[in-house]
Design an enzyme around this catalytic site. Structure first.
Site, PDB file in Angstrom:
ATOM      1  N   CYS A   2      22.999 -29.249   8.486  1.00 33.56           N
ATOM      2  CA  CYS A   2      23.351 -30.768   8.328  1.00 33.56           C
ATOM      3  C   CYS A   2      23.907 -31.364   9.481  1.00 33.56           C
ATOM      4  O   CYS A   2      24.583 -30.990  10.144  1.00 33.56           O
ATOM      5  CB  CYS A   2      24.422 -30.684   6.969  1.00 33.56           C
ATOM      6  SG  CYS A   2      23.671 -29.875   5.644  1.00 33.56           S
ATOM      7  N   ARG A  26      18.704 -31.658  12.582  1.00 39.27           N
ATOM      8  CA  ARG A  26      19.830 -30.759  11.497  1.00 39.27           C
ATOM      9  C   ARG A  26      19.256 -30.226  10.516  1.00 39.27           C
ATOM     10  O   ARG A  26      19.943 -29.541   9.706  1.00 39.27           O
ATOM     11  CB  ARG A  26      21.152 -31.052  11.965  1.00 39.27           C
ATOM     12  CG  ARG A  26      21.550 -31.594  13.293  1.00 39.27           C
ATOM     13  CD  ARG A  26      22.898 -32.021  13.135  1.00 39.27           C
ATOM     14  NE  ARG A  26      23.763 -30.982  12.991  1.00 39.27           N
ATOM     15  CZ  ARG A  26      24.499 -30.149  14.020  1.00 39.27           C
ATOM     16  NH1 ARG A  26      24.272 -30.426  15.277  1.00 39.27           N
ATOM     17  NH2 ARG A  26      25.390 -29.099  13.596  1.00 39.27           N
ATOM     18  N   TRP A  73      20.168 -29.989   5.207  1.00 43.14           N
ATOM     19  CA  TRP A  73      19.508 -28.894   5.120  1.00 43.14           C
ATOM     20  C   TRP A  73      20.217 -28.181   4.148  1.00 43.14           C
ATOM     21  O   TRP A  73      21.436 -27.516   4.179  1.00 43.14           O
ATOM     22  CB  TRP A  73      19.690 -28.007   6.516  1.00 43.14           C
ATOM     23  CG  TRP A  73      18.656 -27.006   6.800  1.00 43.14           C
ATOM     24  CD1 TRP A  73      17.250 -27.088   6.975  1.00 43.14           C
ATOM     25  CD2 TRP A  73      19.023 -25.378   6.185  1.00 43.14           C
ATOM     26  NE1 TRP A  73      17.018 -25.646   6.892  1.00 43.14           N
ATOM     27  CE2 TRP A  73      17.861 -24.917   6.547  1.00 43.14           C
ATOM     28  CE3 TRP A  73      20.325 -24.822   6.019  1.00 43.14           C
ATOM     29  CZ2 TRP A  73      17.888 -23.454   6.388  1.00 43.14           C
ATOM     30  CZ3 TRP A  73      20.257 -23.543   5.959  1.00 43.14           C
ATOM     31  CH2 TRP A  73      19.072 -22.880   6.192  1.00 43.14           C
ATOM     32  N   ASN A  97      29.287 -30.723   6.635  1.00 46.67           N
ATOM     33  CA  ASN A  97      28.326 -29.488   7.453  1.00 46.67           C
ATOM     34  C   ASN A  97      29.094 -28.491   7.447  1.00 46.67           C
ATOM     35  O   ASN A  97      30.255 -28.352   7.914  1.00 46.67           O
ATOM     36  CB  ASN A  97      27.929 -29.990   8.799  1.00 46.67           C
ATOM     37  CG  ASN A  97      27.356 -29.131   9.362  1.00 46.67           C
ATOM     38  OD1 ASN A  97      26.583 -28.305   8.848  1.00 46.67           O
ATOM     39  ND2 ASN A  97      27.619 -29.124  11.069  1.00 46.67           N
ATOM     40  N   GLY A  98      28.336 -27.493   6.908  1.00 46.75           N
ATOM     41  CA  GLY A  98      28.962 -26.103   6.820  1.00 46.75           C
ATOM     42  C   GLY A  98      28.801 -25.314   5.556  1.00 46.75           C
ATOM     43  O   GLY A  98      28.054 -25.714   4.567  1.00 46.75           O
ATOM     44  N   GLU A 470       7.045 -14.943  20.538  1.00 53.09           N
ATOM     45  CA  GLU A 470       7.106 -16.135  20.527  1.00 53.09           C
ATOM     46  C   GLU A 470       5.985 -16.873  20.024  1.00 53.09           C
ATOM     47  O   GLU A 470       6.139 -17.819  19.148  1.00 53.09           O
ATOM     48  CB  GLU A 470       7.427 -16.624  21.842  1.00 53.09           C
ATOM     49  CG  GLU A 470       7.685 -18.035  22.090  1.00 53.09           C
ATOM     50  CD  GLU A 470       8.729 -18.896  21.393  1.00 53.09           C
ATOM     51  OE1 GLU A 470       9.574 -18.217  20.688  1.00 53.09           O
ATOM     52  OE2 GLU A 470       8.813 -20.178  21.343  1.00 53.09           O
ATOM     53  N   LYS A 474       5.950 -19.201  16.597  1.00 50.57           N
ATOM     54  CA  LYS A 474       5.689 -20.853  16.716  1.00 50.57           C
ATOM     55  C   LYS A 474       4.606 -21.087  15.707  1.00 50.57           C
ATOM     56  O   LYS A 474       4.571 -22.011  14.874  1.00 50.57           O
ATOM     57  CB  LYS A 474       5.015 -21.166  18.087  1.00 50.57           C
ATOM     58  CG  LYS A 474       5.640 -21.376  19.270  1.00 50.57           C
ATOM     59  CD  LYS A 474       6.860 -22.614  19.336  1.00 50.57           C
ATOM     60  CE  LYS A 474       8.028 -22.228  18.527  1.00 50.57           C
ATOM     61  NZ  LYS A 474       9.080 -21.665  19.287  1.00 50.57           N
ATOM     62  N   GLU A 477       6.135 -21.078  12.032  1.00 55.95           N
ATOM     63  CA  GLU A 477       7.070 -21.915  11.947  1.00 55.95           C
ATOM     64  C   GLU A 477       6.396 -23.518  11.520  1.00 55.95           C
ATOM     65  O   GLU A 477       6.815 -24.100  10.588  1.00 55.95           O
ATOM     66  CB  GLU A 477       7.901 -22.495  13.177  1.00 55.95           C
ATOM     67  CG  GLU A 477       8.910 -21.607  13.359  1.00 55.95           C
ATOM     68  CD  GLU A 477       9.996 -22.174  14.533  1.00 55.95           C
ATOM     69  OE1 GLU A 477       9.335 -22.076  15.773  1.00 55.95           O
ATOM     70  OE2 GLU A 477      11.102 -22.378  14.554  1.00 55.95           O
ATOM     71  N   HIS A 493       0.324   3.133  15.237  1.00 53.88           N
ATOM     72  CA  HIS A 493       1.752   3.622  14.497  1.00 53.88           C
ATOM     73  C   HIS A 493       2.120   3.024  13.313  1.00 53.88           C
ATOM     74  O   HIS A 493       2.800   3.272  12.763  1.00 53.88           O
ATOM     75  CB  HIS A 493       2.855   3.569  15.162  1.00 53.88           C
ATOM     76  CG  HIS A 493       2.788   4.296  16.791  1.00 53.88           C
ATOM     77  ND1 HIS A 493       2.757   5.732  16.773  1.00 53.88           N
ATOM     78  CD2 HIS A 493       2.845   3.976  17.810  1.00 53.88           C
ATOM     79  CE1 HIS A 493       2.808   6.150  17.891  1.00 53.88           C
ATOM     80  NE2 HIS A 493       2.494   5.089  18.776  1.00 53.88           N
ATOM     81  N   LYS A 593      16.665 -28.046  13.429  1.00 49.15           N
ATOM     82  CA  LYS A 593      16.802 -27.575  14.870  1.00 49.15           C
ATOM     83  C   LYS A 593      18.018 -26.878  15.305  1.00 49.15           C
ATOM     84  O   LYS A 593      17.996 -26.038  16.172  1.00 49.15           O
ATOM     85  CB  LYS A 593      16.729 -28.901  15.488  1.00 49.15           C
ATOM     86  CG  LYS A 593      16.625 -28.859  16.955  1.00 49.15           C
ATOM     87  CD  LYS A 593      15.319 -28.675  17.711  1.00 49.15           C
ATOM     88  CE  LYS A 593      15.210 -28.319  18.906  1.00 49.15           C
ATOM     89  NZ  LYS A 593      13.991 -27.346  19.274  1.00 49.15           N
TER      90      LYS A 593
HETATM   91  O1  M6R Z   1      19.551 -23.699  19.677  1.00 48.79           O
HETATM   92  P1  M6R Z   1      19.138 -22.259  19.723  1.00 48.79           P
HETATM   93  O2  M6R Z   1      18.512 -21.963  21.022  1.00 48.79           O
HETATM   94  O3  M6R Z   1      20.288 -21.292  19.629  1.00 48.79           O
HETATM   95  O4  M6R Z   1      18.428 -21.978  18.520  1.00 48.79           O
HETATM   96  C1  M6R Z   1      17.990 -20.634  18.208  1.00 48.79           C
HETATM   97  C2  M6R Z   1      16.811 -20.657  17.183  1.00 48.79           C
HETATM   98  O5  M6R Z   1      17.237 -21.270  15.662  1.00 48.79           O
HETATM   99  C3  M6R Z   1      15.678 -21.563  17.451  1.00 48.79           C
HETATM  100  O6  M6R Z   1      14.997 -20.948  18.521  1.00 48.79           O
HETATM  101  C4  M6R Z   1      14.504 -21.399  16.416  1.00 48.79           C
HETATM  102  O7  M6R Z   1      13.815 -20.023  16.336  1.00 48.79           O
HETATM  103  C5  M6R Z   1      13.342 -22.370  16.844  1.00 48.79           C
HETATM  104  N1  M6R Z   1      13.045 -22.834  15.512  1.00 48.79           N
HETATM  105  C6  M6R Z   1      12.252 -21.863  17.463  1.00 48.79           C
HETATM  106  O8  M6R Z   1      10.984 -22.614  17.616  1.00 48.79           O
END
Ligand code: M6R
Length: 598
Positions: A2, A26, A73, A97-98, A470, A474, A477, A493, A593
């Protein structure tokens, strides 16, 4: 997660709405504002993105000079208007937020005292508690502090109280909060980026330091002791970032990587990293989450191979609860684009408590992780708006590469000529990257074919295993295609049992020392009739029959920089697959984010 924001200024709704736009990274499940106008708190909320709230405000305009706002969020309670913030009770309205961990007990107590709740959130207990103590004739500050003393968990709060004067209060524990003094107003927000142009000076309050903001002053007033606030210059970019001619921020950020890497490689001296004494280190531990963790995985290989340093990597949410052993002369590196990830911050605090030297590798230099570490290195990616991280990843890798070379130099592990070759590879990197991006249309074709599938396996080997991971992250996500990644040698395996005509496999297979081994893995896949997609060296095509939309050629790339280059086609593949499926690539569902909750 948030985002919260507050402003005490003329037409306070304007900076609040502008700031909410910058805080949407956020969370964007709902948004809302409360404003003090004509001695009354008016609250307007909407489910979904901020644009929905703006629509509501356009038909129901309100204004005043004291306003708080929130972009959510969802953690406790579904994403709907009732659960949207601000939450109000009587003359008190709160954005939070929290997570309040003991909210169920508090709620029960408040219900016994006669309070009625509207939402299923944890946050709603806060305005009720404050209101309860105000009703007992406590002063505003006293009522807030009494309420706060009962909360367990994390919070950054903006609190509006309708009283004799228009006051906005802010307080935090373990969640980020910044206070700002401008020429024409006073502001608070989850981060400095949310603050507009009128925010030259900032202050980061300590945990449970109560800040009172009104038209005349900003003061720290915990336990009735007023303290003067010492502001510092706001280093954060307050310009609004636009996506220019690109279809999305993510696309813009992918294509921006060439220039960023050119800038990072121009000064290819590593001396700025010489403040770290790598020579005497016994061990490096790198801790991060998500994409930043995959950058750490690549960095491990570089430090081990080029500098002969033992490196452990860990996921922050695991590290913090694992009682890890911190050695003498250990450097603990915390990688975080946002610098606010709650798990990474908690892991940093653990490492500090065990006397490790701590280093933050961040994009946001004023962030909590940066402020709490012994050393901070910036990755210079500029604001990353797309929720799926792209340019931050390659910039993290670039800085790690420089650090590994500095470590190699200090530890005299490589010959001068080897070190010079590795430095030279780094200079070539953006130019090779540029050529790959120029062939993005080939990736569009592959994405079109791949987006017909519901599941996919990604394979890599060595330094490219984290790149496969990665790439899978991506893709899932932003396209919501289920993707998992494995070190190719692990296929036999277990995961090989999944292979059939409906389970495609994507392999990163550039020319390197492991190409032949990888070819055997590819053959194993082919023998099980699984559709194959390859991002790799042209020699692979001599052995495997692939159509044009199943193969993306990688040129000959120096082995040391392969991970940084190979991630580019992965990013494009995710982007174009999501676009083919009509998804919102910048704001994928359920994500935010900056992950500031556990
Ligand atoms: O801000 P940070 O690099 O600490 O964030 C870590 C992860 O939350 C962030 O990399 C997340 O996995 C992204 N959505 C990846 O695209």
């Amino acid at each position: 997660m948030c985002g919260i924001i507050g402003a005490v200024t003329k037409s306070a709704i304007e900076p609040v709405l502008e700031g909410l736009g910058r805080l949407e990274y956020r969370g964007y499940d709902s948004s809302g504002i409360s404003i003090l106008s004509n001695n009354e708190i008016q609250t307007i909320k909407a489910e979904g993105k901020l644009s929905k709230l703006k629509q509501r405000l356009s038909v129901q305009p309100i204004d005043g000079d004291c306003c708080i706002g929130h972009t959510r969020w969802a953690t406790h309670g579904r994403a709907n208007v009732t659960n949207a913030h601000p939450h109000q009770c009587g003359q008190v309205s709160v954005v939070h937020n929290g997570i309040i961990e003991n909210y169920l007990n508090l709620k029960q107590q408040l219900i016994q005292w006669g309070h009625h709740f509207n939402s299923s959130t944890d946050s709603e207990v806060i305005p009720h508690l404050i209101n309860h103590y105000l009703a007992q004739k406590m002063r505003q500050e006293e009522a807030i502090e009494k309420a706060i003393s009962q909360l367990k968990g994390s919070y950054a709060l903006g609190i509006l109280i309708n009283g004799a004067s228009n006051n906005l209060y802010a307080i935090k524990q373990d969640s980020p909060l910044v206070i700002s003094q401008g020429n024409s107003g006073a502001y608070m927000a989850s981060d400095a980026m949310a603050l507009g142009a009128d925010s030259g000076k900032v202050y980061y309050p300590k945990d449970n330091e109560l800040i009172k903001l009104n038209a005349n002053e900003i003061k720290s007033c915990s336990r009735s002791i007023n303290k003067k606030i010492h502001f510092i210059n706001n280093k954060q970019c307050t310009k609004i970032v636009s996506k220019g001619d690109h279809s999305s921020f993510m696309e813009k950020e992918i294509f921006e990587q060439v220039d960023l890497l050119k800038r990072l490689s121009v000064n290819n001296h590593t001396s700025e990293y010489s403040i770290i004494n790598f020579k005497d280190l016994n061990k490096i531990t790198i801790i991060a989450c998500g994409t930043s963790y995959y950058a750490a995985s690549v960095a491990k290989s570089w430090f081990e191979k080029y500098a002969n340093i033992s490196v452990e990597i860990d996921i922050a949410s695991e590290y913090r609860y694992r009682s890890p052993i911190v050695m003498d002369n250990e450097l603990a590196i915390f990688v975080s684009q946002s610098g606010e990830t709650a798990d990474t911050l908690a892991a940093l605090r653990y490492a500090k408590s065990k006397k490790a030297q701590t280093l933050a590798l961040v994009n946001v230099v004023n962030s909590s992780i940066a402020r709490e570490s012994n050393f901070t290195f910036e990755i210079y990616a500029g604001p990353e708006i797309g929720v799926a991280s792209t340019k931050a990843f390659t910039c993290q890798l670039a800085i790690f590469y420089k650090m590994a070379l500095e470590a190699a130099k200090q530890r005299s592990f490589l010959k001068e000529t080897e070190l010079a070759d590795l430095s030279n590879n780094f200079v070539q990197l953006p130019y090779i990257m540029e050529k790959i991006l120029q062939r993005c249309s080939a990736m569009k074709k592959m994405a079109k074919k791949l987006s017909n599938y519901k599941n996919i396996l990604f394979l890599g080997r060595g330094m490219l295993t984290p790149i496969a991971q990665e790439g899978a992250l991506k893709l899932k996500e932003i396209s919501y295609i289920h993707a998992e990644a494995y070190a190719a040698g692990e296929l036999k395996h277990g995961p090989i049992a999944l292979l059939d005509e409906q389970m495609p496999v994507l392999v990163i297979a550039p020319k390197n020392t492991l190409t032949d081994k990888l070819l055997s893995n590819i053959k194993e896949v082919q023998a099980r009739n699984a559709p194959l997609f390859i991002i790799g060296d042209k020699s692979i095509k001599e052995h495997i029959n692939l159509q044009d939309d199943e193969f993306f050629e990688l040129p000959l790339i120096p082995e040391s920089i392969l991970p940084v280059i190979s991630v580019i086609p992965m990013q494009l593949l995710a982007l174009y697959s999501a676009q083919t499926l009509g998804k919102n690539v910048d704001q994928p569902r359920n994500l935010a984010k900056s992950v500031t909750v556990e």
